[in-house]
Design a protein around this motif. Structure first.
Motif, PDB file in Angstrom:
ATOM      1  N   VAL A 153       0.587  -1.168   0.035  1.00  0.00           N
ATOM      2  CA  VAL A 153      -0.101   0.205  -0.019  1.00  0.00           C
ATOM      3  C   VAL A 153       0.983   1.365  -0.099  1.00  0.00           C
ATOM      4  CG1 VAL A 153      -0.266   0.353   2.423  1.00  0.00           C
ATOM      5  CG2 VAL A 153      -2.197   0.973   1.246  1.00  0.00           C
ATOM      6  N   GLU A 154       2.132   1.155   0.460  1.00  0.00           N
ATOM      7  CA  GLU A 154       3.228   2.309   0.593  1.00  0.00           C
ATOM      8  C   GLU A 154       3.802   2.426  -1.021  1.00  0.00           C
ATOM      9  OE1 GLU A 154       5.853   2.280   3.642  1.00  0.00           O
ATOM     10  OE2 GLU A 154       4.424   1.020   4.934  1.00  0.00           O
ATOM     11  N   LEU A 155       3.360   1.631  -1.778  1.00  0.00           N
ATOM     12  CA  LEU A 155       4.312   1.908  -3.266  1.00  0.00           C
ATOM     13  C   LEU A 155       3.224   2.101  -4.331  1.00  0.00           C
ATOM     14  CD1 LEU A 155       5.903  -1.751  -3.146  1.00  0.00           C
ATOM     15  CD2 LEU A 155       6.706   0.432  -2.215  1.00  0.00           C
ATOM     16  N   VAL A 156       1.907   2.307  -4.168  1.00  0.00           N
ATOM     17  CA  VAL A 156       1.004   2.659  -4.922  1.00  0.00           C
ATOM     18  C   VAL A 156       0.112   3.765  -4.435  1.00  0.00           C
ATOM     19  CG1 VAL A 156       1.230   0.452  -6.309  1.00  0.00           C
ATOM     20  CG2 VAL A 156      -0.505   0.689  -4.682  1.00  0.00           C
ATOM     21  N   GLU A 157      -0.858   4.239  -5.209  1.00  0.00           N
ATOM     22  CA  GLU A 157      -1.966   5.143  -4.778  1.00  0.00           C
ATOM     23  C   GLU A 157      -3.188   3.935  -4.447  1.00  0.00           C
ATOM     24  OE1 GLU A 157      -1.771   8.199  -4.373  1.00  0.00           O
ATOM     25  OE2 GLU A 157       0.079   8.643  -5.190  1.00  0.00           O
ATOM     26  N   ARG A 158      -3.874   4.351  -3.521  1.00  0.00           N
ATOM     27  CA  ARG A 158      -4.832   3.656  -3.194  1.00  0.00           C
ATOM     28  C   ARG A 158      -5.891   2.940  -4.157  1.00  0.00           C
ATOM     29  NH1 ARG A 158      -6.685   2.410   2.195  1.00  0.00           N
ATOM     30  NH2 ARG A 158      -4.900   3.515   2.886  1.00  0.00           N
ATOM     31  N   GLU A 159      -6.118   3.784  -5.087  1.00  0.00           N
ATOM     32  CA  GLU A 159      -6.931   3.394  -6.352  1.00  0.00           C
ATOM     33  C   GLU A 159      -6.178   2.369  -7.171  1.00  0.00           C
ATOM     34  OE1 GLU A 159      -5.287   7.416  -7.885  1.00  0.00           O
ATOM     35  OE2 GLU A 159      -6.167   6.408  -5.870  1.00  0.00           O
ATOM     36  N   ASP A 160      -5.001   1.993  -6.882  1.00  0.00           N
ATOM     37  CA  ASP A 160      -4.217   1.095  -7.549  1.00  0.00           C
ATOM     38  C   ASP A 160      -4.036  -0.207  -6.848  1.00  0.00           C
ATOM     39  OD1 ASP A 160      -4.347   2.683  -9.925  1.00  0.00           O
ATOM     40  OD2 ASP A 160      -2.268   3.844  -9.443  1.00  0.00           O
ATOM     41  N   LEU A 161      -4.529  -0.060  -5.542  1.00  0.00           N
ATOM     42  CA  LEU A 161      -4.098  -1.187  -4.755  1.00  0.00           C
ATOM     43  C   LEU A 161      -4.512  -2.626  -5.236  1.00  0.00           C
ATOM     44  CD1 LEU A 161      -2.949  -2.343  -2.154  1.00  0.00           C
ATOM     45  CD2 LEU A 161      -5.152  -1.521  -1.023  1.00  0.00           C
ATOM     46  N   MET A 162      -5.547  -2.732  -5.985  1.00  0.00           N
ATOM     47  CA  MET A 162      -6.219  -3.924  -6.450  1.00  0.00           C
ATOM     48  C   MET A 162      -5.311  -4.665  -7.492  1.00  0.00           C
ATOM     49  SD  MET A 162      -9.916  -4.986  -7.785  1.00  0.00           S
ATOM     50  CE  MET A 162      -9.885  -6.795  -8.518  1.00  0.00           C
ATOM     51  N   ASN A 163      -4.955  -3.350  -8.533  1.00  0.00           N
ATOM     52  CA  ASN A 163      -4.033  -3.781  -9.447  1.00  0.00           C
ATOM     53  C   ASN A 163      -2.888  -4.196  -9.094  1.00  0.00           C
ATOM     54  OD1 ASN A 163      -2.140  -2.369 -11.760  1.00  0.00           O
ATOM     55  ND2 ASN A 163      -3.663  -3.740 -12.550  1.00  0.00           N
ATOM     56  N   ALA A 164      -2.117  -3.578  -8.031  1.00  0.00           N
ATOM     57  CA  ALA A 164      -0.877  -4.041  -7.620  1.00  0.00           C
ATOM     58  C   ALA A 164      -0.885  -5.468  -6.925  1.00  0.00           C
ATOM     59  CB  ALA A 164      -0.360  -3.189  -6.683  1.00  0.00           C
ATOM     60  N   ILE A 165      -2.026  -5.811  -6.158  1.00  0.00           N
ATOM     61  CA  ILE A 165      -2.239  -7.082  -5.739  1.00  0.00           C
ATOM     62  C   ILE A 165      -2.275  -8.247  -6.938  1.00  0.00           C
ATOM     63  CG2 ILE A 165      -3.764  -8.521  -4.261  1.00  0.00           C
ATOM     64  CD1 ILE A 165      -4.223  -6.344  -2.686  1.00  0.00           C
ATOM     65  N   ALA A 166      -3.056  -7.830  -7.748  1.00  0.00           N
ATOM     66  CA  ALA A 166      -3.307  -8.680  -8.936  1.00  0.00           C
ATOM     67  C   ALA A 166      -1.833  -8.927  -9.585  1.00  0.00           C
ATOM     68  CB  ALA A 166      -4.257  -8.382  -9.874  1.00  0.00           C
ATOM     69  N   LEU A 167      -1.166  -7.900  -9.960  1.00  0.00           N
ATOM     70  CA  LEU A 167       0.148  -7.893 -10.615  1.00  0.00           C
ATOM     71  C   LEU A 167       1.074  -8.561  -9.904  1.00  0.00           C
ATOM     72  CD1 LEU A 167       0.588  -4.472 -12.288  1.00  0.00           C
ATOM     73  CD2 LEU A 167      -0.079  -6.682 -13.548  1.00  0.00           C
ATOM     74  N   ASN A 168       0.959  -8.544  -8.677  1.00  0.00           N
ATOM     75  CA  ASN A 168       1.916  -9.314  -7.543  1.00  0.00           C
ATOM     76  C   ASN A 168       1.567 -10.837  -7.954  1.00  0.00           C
ATOM     77  OD1 ASN A 168       3.916  -8.329  -6.225  1.00  0.00           O
ATOM     78  ND2 ASN A 168       3.106  -8.944  -4.211  1.00  0.00           N
ATOM     79  N   SER A 169       0.368 -11.244  -7.783  1.00  0.00           N
ATOM     80  CA  SER A 169      -0.220 -12.624  -8.036  1.00  0.00           C
ATOM     81  C   SER A 169       0.388 -13.102  -9.248  1.00  0.00           C
ATOM     82  CB  SER A 169      -1.582 -12.624  -7.799  1.00  0.00           C
ATOM     83  OG  SER A 169      -2.098 -12.223  -6.711  1.00  0.00           O
ATOM     84  N   THR A 348      -9.168 -17.253  -5.593  1.00  0.00           N
ATOM     85  CA  THR A 348      -9.568 -17.146  -4.198  1.00  0.00           C
ATOM     86  C   THR A 348      -8.793 -16.374  -3.313  1.00  0.00           C
ATOM     87  OG1 THR A 348     -10.535 -19.422  -4.452  1.00  0.00           O
ATOM     88  CG2 THR A 348     -10.259 -18.640  -2.125  1.00  0.00           C
ATOM     89  N   MET A 349      -7.188 -16.675  -3.138  1.00  0.00           N
ATOM     90  CA  MET A 349      -6.190 -15.790  -2.628  1.00  0.00           C
ATOM     91  C   MET A 349      -6.439 -14.339  -2.758  1.00  0.00           C
ATOM     92  SD  MET A 349      -4.426 -17.128  -0.168  1.00  0.00           S
ATOM     93  CE  MET A 349      -3.117 -15.859  -0.452  1.00  0.00           C
ATOM     94  N   ALA A 350      -6.430 -14.009  -4.410  1.00  0.00           N
ATOM     95  CA  ALA A 350      -6.211 -12.550  -4.756  1.00  0.00           C
ATOM     96  C   ALA A 350      -7.568 -11.811  -4.372  1.00  0.00           C
ATOM     97  CB  ALA A 350      -5.816 -12.533  -5.977  1.00  0.00           C
ATOM     98  N   CYS A 351      -8.549 -12.495  -4.566  1.00  0.00           N
ATOM     99  CA  CYS A 351      -9.755 -11.858  -4.219  1.00  0.00           C
ATOM    100  C   CYS A 351     -10.055 -11.484  -2.629  1.00  0.00           C
ATOM    101  CB  CYS A 351     -11.137 -12.650  -4.683  1.00  0.00           C
ATOM    102  SG  CYS A 351     -11.102 -12.621  -6.309  1.00  0.00           S
ATOM    103  N   THR A 352      -9.725 -12.512  -1.798  1.00  0.00           N
ATOM    104  CA  THR A 352      -9.829 -12.200  -0.576  1.00  0.00           C
ATOM    105  C   THR A 352      -8.816 -11.243  -0.184  1.00  0.00           C
ATOM    106  OG1 THR A 352     -10.509 -14.827  -0.142  1.00  0.00           O
ATOM    107  CG2 THR A 352      -9.736 -13.803   1.742  1.00  0.00           C
ATOM    108  N   ASN A 353      -7.639 -11.329  -0.484  1.00  0.00           N
ATOM    109  CA  ASN A 353      -6.512 -10.137  -0.331  1.00  0.00           C
ATOM    110  C   ASN A 353      -7.170  -8.702  -0.549  1.00  0.00           C
ATOM    111  OD1 ASN A 353      -4.090  -8.530  -0.135  1.00  0.00           O
ATOM    112  ND2 ASN A 353      -3.183 -10.333  -0.339  1.00  0.00           N
ATOM    113  N   THR A 354      -7.693  -8.765  -1.661  1.00  0.00           N
ATOM    114  CA  THR A 354      -8.170  -7.391  -2.198  1.00  0.00           C
ATOM    115  C   THR A 354      -9.251  -6.795  -1.544  1.00  0.00           C
ATOM    116  OG1 THR A 354      -7.574  -7.832  -4.496  1.00  0.00           O
ATOM    117  CG2 THR A 354      -9.160  -6.016  -4.145  1.00  0.00           C
TER     118      THR A 354
END
Length: 427
Positions: A153-169, A348-354
């Motif tokens: 969350v410190e690396l991106v803006e809040r609106e890009d958080l879901m995308n960052a999690i998905a790209l990490n996955s 399942t993991m990524a959606c739960t995390n998001t």
């Protein structure tokens, strides 16, 4: 003020879609942040080495002992520290500079990988060495995983958080495709020790990326509060937030009865499907390929609409894939079945995390994500140990068959309760 985000509806954070180029920009939008690009590049290299080590270590244990019980016991030793220490790690993530904590944990992981490499390449490795090093890596991961998840969350803006999690996955699961395939060839050609060496060297990439980042000072929580009180704050938030609790209980069930399939894969690859180490690499690579497909599809999604339903469908699909795998005796058919297994669990993991990251307050982020890690990996040692013990007497296919049925039952219960679940977050 209360924010309500339904699990099965809503359009929070949706961005307009205007053709293929716009969709591509949406899928990669987190990469516009320099710090995230550095993190992404380092992880891309390091995670290939991580998967190589995981496959090589499983094969090494199996080669040294031929025991399904010890395969499960090693999994128990590597993940039990997460069960015991994840909440402490989450508290550290909230109290101290997350950037520095992640650098320290990555450096420690590098040292452990190189130690295992030296022991294996010199021919002095013994099963107790693997137990000790696995347990120490589990201790490191107990601090690394909640901190790293909260650090995003410190690396991106809040609106890009879901995308960052998905790209990490995406990179995690891209490495699942490449890492096992390369590991299978390296093991068959020159031995497991070189896989451990490659993993140790790969940590230099992520450490270099972390050192090049420019970050704002992290404001931790009040360190005068006792550690126990701090841990309980995070636990109470999860306990009283019903949708988060339901998501984590489902994730915990999948981790106990479903995820131990990976512990049994050396037995499937060798005794049941007769594929040897190359076959193990192909099978685990198929899982990673499925997970990569799922993560790419999520990266193109720009809101939380329908994520709750997706969790229910994906967890049911995970169980169904394992059920088919348990009755298959054909190598390539089994590899095909592992594609939806990997895809379903990743979704399942990524959606739960998001969903959790969307609503958790930042001052509790480390501790709440520690709960996520605890349910995902902290429960797995019990499942790994149990799966190894049951497989010794009942066989690996029967063990996987029962676990698959339980996964599907848990998904059905979650789907039945989905209509009444809502996310509520107090600011």
């Amino acid at each position: 003020m209360t924010q309500i985000i339904p699990l099965d509806s809503g359009t929070t954070g949706e961005l307009p879609q205007r053709g293929g180029l716009s969709k591509l920009k949406t899928a990669l939008r987190a990469l516009r942040h320099r710090n995230y690009r550095l993190f992404f590049a380092g992880q891309l290299i390091s995670l290939v080495g991580t998967w190589m080590q995981m496959i090589a270590q499983s094969w090494l244990v199996y080669r040294l002992t031929g025991s399904s019980f010890l395969l499960g016991a090693i999994g128990f030793a590597s993940q039990m520290p997460i069960f015991l220490l994840a909440f402490v790690g989450g508290t550290i993530a909230d109290r101290y500079n997350r950037h520095r904590v992640v650098i320290a944990t990555q450096a420690a992981s590098m040292i452990l990988a190189l130690s295992l490499s030296v022991l294996t390449l010199t021919g002095t490795v013994r099963i107790w060495h693997i137990f000790v090093l696995s347990a120490l890596l589990g201790v490191v991961n107990a601090f690394d995983m909640p901190t790293r998840q909260a650090f995003i969350v410190e690396l991106v803006e809040r609106e890009d958080l879901m995308n960052a999690i998905a790209l990490n996955s995406s990179i995690f699961n891209g490495a699942r495709v490449m890492g096992p395939a390369v590991a299978g060839m390296v093991i068959a050609g020159i031995g497991e020790g070189w896989c451990f060496f490659a993993n140790g060297i790969s940590y230099m990439a992520v450490i270099a990326g972390l050192l090049l980042m420019k970050l704002k000072a992290h404001e931790g929580t009040n360190r005068k509060e006792s550690a126990i009180s701090s841990i309980l704050d995070g636990f109470h938030f999860v306990r009283r937030t019903r949708p988060i609790r339901a998501l984590l209980l489902l994730l915990g069930l999948l981790s106990i009865v479903g995820m131990p399939y990976s512990v049994l894969m050396p037995i499937f690859a060798d005794k049941i499907l007769h594929g040897g180490p190359r076959g193990l690499g192909i099978l685990m690579g198929a899982t990673g390929f499925g997970a990569l497909i799922g993560s790419i599809s999520l990266a193109a999604k720009s809101g939380t609409e329908g994520l709750g339903k997706l969790v229910a469908y994906a967890s049911a699909g995970f169980g169904a894939g394992l059920l088919l795998l348990s009755v298959s005796r054909n190598f390539w058919l089994s590899a095909i079945f592992l594609v939806p297994v990997g895809m379903s669990f990743m979704i399942t993991m990524a959606c739960t995390n998001t969903l959790i990251q969307t609503v958790v307050p930042d001052h509790l982020r480390g501790r709440v994500m520690a709960t996520h890690v605890w349910m995902f990996l902290g429960m797995t040692p019990f499942g790994s140990f149990l799966a190894g013990a049951i497989a010794t007497h009942a066989g690996a296919p029967a063990t996987m068959f029962v676990g698959a049925l339980l996964c599907m039952a848990g998904a059905g219960l979650f789907a039945f309760r989905l209509r009444g679940l809502q996310f509520s977050a107090r600011s």
